[in-house]
Structure formats: C-alpha cells, structure tokens
Motif scaffolding. Structure first.
Motif, PDB file in Angstrom:
ATOM      1  N   LYS A 187       6.624 100.794  11.508  1.00 17.33           N
ATOM      2  CA  LYS A 187       6.972 100.926  12.915  1.00 17.33           C
ATOM      3  C   LYS A 187       7.569 102.310  13.190  1.00 17.33           C
ATOM      4  O   LYS A 187       8.309 102.854  12.359  1.00 17.33           O
ATOM      5  CB  LYS A 187       7.975  99.848  13.323  1.00 17.33           C
ATOM      6  CG  LYS A 187       7.446  98.423  13.222  1.00 17.33           C
ATOM      7  CD  LYS A 187       6.416  98.145  14.296  1.00 17.33           C
ATOM      8  CE  LYS A 187       5.954  96.697  14.231  1.00 17.33           C
ATOM      9  NZ  LYS A 187       4.981  96.374  15.283  1.00 17.33           N
ATOM     10  N   THR A 188       7.267 102.855  14.340  1.00 20.45           N
ATOM     11  CA  THR A 188       7.803 104.170  14.704  1.00 20.45           C
ATOM     12  C   THR A 188       8.603 104.140  15.998  1.00 20.45           C
ATOM     13  O   THR A 188       9.299 105.105  16.318  1.00 20.45           O
ATOM     14  CB  THR A 188       6.666 105.193  14.863  1.00 20.45           C
ATOM     15  OG1 THR A 188       5.733 104.727  15.850  1.00 20.45           O
ATOM     16  CG2 THR A 188       5.945 105.397  13.526  1.00 20.45           C
ATOM     17  N   SER A 189       8.531 103.032  16.755  1.00 25.61           N
ATOM     18  CA  SER A 189       9.275 102.962  18.011  1.00 25.61           C
ATOM     19  C   SER A 189       9.457 101.520  18.443  1.00 25.61           C
ATOM     20  O   SER A 189       8.741 100.622  17.999  1.00 25.61           O
ATOM     21  CB  SER A 189       8.541 103.731  19.117  1.00 25.61           C
ATOM     22  OG  SER A 189       7.312 103.107  19.427  1.00 25.61           O
ATOM     23  N   VAL A 190      10.434 101.323  19.321  1.00 25.34           N
ATOM     24  CA  VAL A 190      10.659 100.033  19.963  1.00 25.34           C
ATOM     25  C   VAL A 190      11.129 100.315  21.389  1.00 25.34           C
ATOM     26  O   VAL A 190      12.022 101.150  21.601  1.00 25.34           O
ATOM     27  CB  VAL A 190      11.685  99.174  19.196  1.00 25.34           C
ATOM     28  CG1 VAL A 190      13.043  99.866  19.081  1.00 25.34           C
ATOM     29  CG2 VAL A 190      11.831  97.807  19.853  1.00 25.34           C
ATOM     30  N   ASN A 191      10.487  99.672  22.353  1.00 23.26           N
ATOM     31  CA  ASN A 191      10.823  99.896  23.767  1.00 23.26           C
ATOM     32  C   ASN A 191      10.823 101.386  24.106  1.00 23.26           C
ATOM     33  O   ASN A 191      11.709 101.895  24.802  1.00 23.26           O
ATOM     34  CB  ASN A 191      12.187  99.283  24.107  1.00 23.26           C
ATOM     35  CG  ASN A 191      12.210  97.785  23.880  1.00 23.26           C
ATOM     36  OD1 ASN A 191      11.207  97.098  24.071  1.00 23.26           O
ATOM     37  ND2 ASN A 191      13.357  97.272  23.463  1.00 23.26           N
ATOM     38  N   ASP A 192       9.805 102.096  23.580  1.00 22.20           N
ATOM     39  CA  ASP A 192       9.610 103.531  23.825  1.00 22.20           C
ATOM     40  C   ASP A 192      10.707 104.407  23.231  1.00 22.20           C
ATOM     41  O   ASP A 192      10.819 105.582  23.574  1.00 22.20           O
ATOM     42  CB  ASP A 192       9.486 103.818  25.330  1.00 22.20           C
ATOM     43  CG  ASP A 192       8.271 103.141  25.936  1.00 22.20           C
ATOM     44  OD1 ASP A 192       7.228 103.079  25.253  1.00 22.20           O
ATOM     45  OD2 ASP A 192       8.365 102.686  27.094  1.00 22.20           O
TER      46      ASP A 192
END
Length: 203
Positions: A187-192
């Motif tokens: 993963k590289t992001s969450v919620n932008d």
C-alpha cells in the motif's frame, strides 16, 4: 512472549515511531473496572492481563489489525447488546455452511471495528481460547483465527518489528505519526494520504 511482554514491545515501538497512536492508549484497567465488567460477563485471564496493560483507548486509533481494543465498559456493553440482538432474531442458531451462529454467550468481544467484533471463543473443546470475528450483519468466522489472544498479540508485536503480516494485514505509518493497518504489503496511500511501510521506517 506473555501478553504483558507483547504490549511492552508494542508500546515501545509506538512511542518511537507513532507518537499520535501511542498517545491514545488508555491507562491500565483498575480492579473496579474489571469487577464491573465481570458482573456482566466473566473475562478470561489473558484478557484481564491485556486490560491491565491498557483499558482500551482514549480515542479511536487503528492500533490492532481488524479492530480497536475495547475497554471493560465497551466489552460489557458489546456482549450485552449481542445477547439481546441474538435473542431477538434467533441469532444463537447455527446455520450451515459456516456452522457458526451470529452470537454465543461464551464469546468475549475484546476489540471492535464498526460493530464487527473480535472475539475470544470460550466454548469448551479443542478450540477453546481461539480468536475470531463476529460480524455485525452475519455469522462468526474462525477460518483465520489465532489459537489464543497471547499468540495474536505476539504476532502484532512481531509484525511491527519485522514488517510481517497478521492475516494479510500489514503495518504502515501515516504522515501524522499514526499507525495504520491495511491489507497487503504494498500500500502507498489511504484516503489520498501517503503511507510508509512501518518496517522500512523502523530500519
């Protein structure tokens, strides 16, 4: 490791890398807290040991995979609510093919994710003490269960230090010094907002 040793390792890691998450860990449960909960539902020794490390959280945080640890008050309330709901719509009945009911009086809810409860299964038998999930809109699931809470918390502590997954949940750090668990190791992001692998940061 014991439950207390796992929490000590988790605490130390959070204090070093995720100060915002570390800050919302609640103080240990008192004797009065535990007695009040036991008056509603009897707690197993390993959960008592965990609650004597932290009696839940003072604010929501993504601190454990799949659910935030509950306080004694929340445990009692969630158990009582599920007992009432199950009685209302035949939720104690086992329904194939899952072969698990919606709820059982011997399930102890130790963590909560928007109504999906992580539970300790205290039904007699070989699986006594295992942890699983009781969904708010379905039956319980033990397909990826740990044998007990001790093993589960040890896996969490190990994942933070070594970057391993806990049933495919992996630890990340947000830009706000918060711990975040997400499914998959890439993963590289969450919620932008960007995420950084907790293990790479730890190294």
């Amino acid at each position: 490791m014991t439950i207390s040793e796992s929490w000590q390792q988790i605490d130390a890691w959070l204090a070093r890398h995720a100060a915002a998450t570390y800050a919302v860990l609640a103080a240990p449960a008192t004797d009065a807290d535990l007695q009040a909960c036991n008056a509603v539902v009897e707690l197993p020794p390993e959960l008592v040991e965990s609650l004597r490390c932290h009696n839940g959280l003072t604010d929501w945080a993504n601190i454990l995979p799949e659910g935030a640890p509950s306080s004694t008050t929340e445990i009692a309330a969630n158990w009582q609510l599920r007992m009432e709901l199950a009685a209302d719509f035949d939720g104690f009945t086992v329904h194939p093919p899952n072969a698990e009911p919606y709820w059982h009086s011997s399930w102890i809810p130790y963590a909560d994710s928007e109504g999906d409860l992580q539970i300790i299964d205290l039904r007699p038998g070989r699986a006594y003490g295992r942890v699983g999930i009781a969904y708010h809109d379905g039956t319980a699931d033990f397909t990826e269960s740990f044998p007990d809470l001790t093993t589960y918390l040890e896996a969490v502590a190990h994942a933070l230090s070594h970057g391993t997954g806990v049933n495919n949940w992996y630890p990340y750090l947000t830009t706000h010094q918060e711990l975040w668990w997400d499914q998959g190791p890439d993963k590289t992001s969450v919620n932008d907002e960007p995420l950084v692998s907790a293990f790479r940061r730890d190294g």
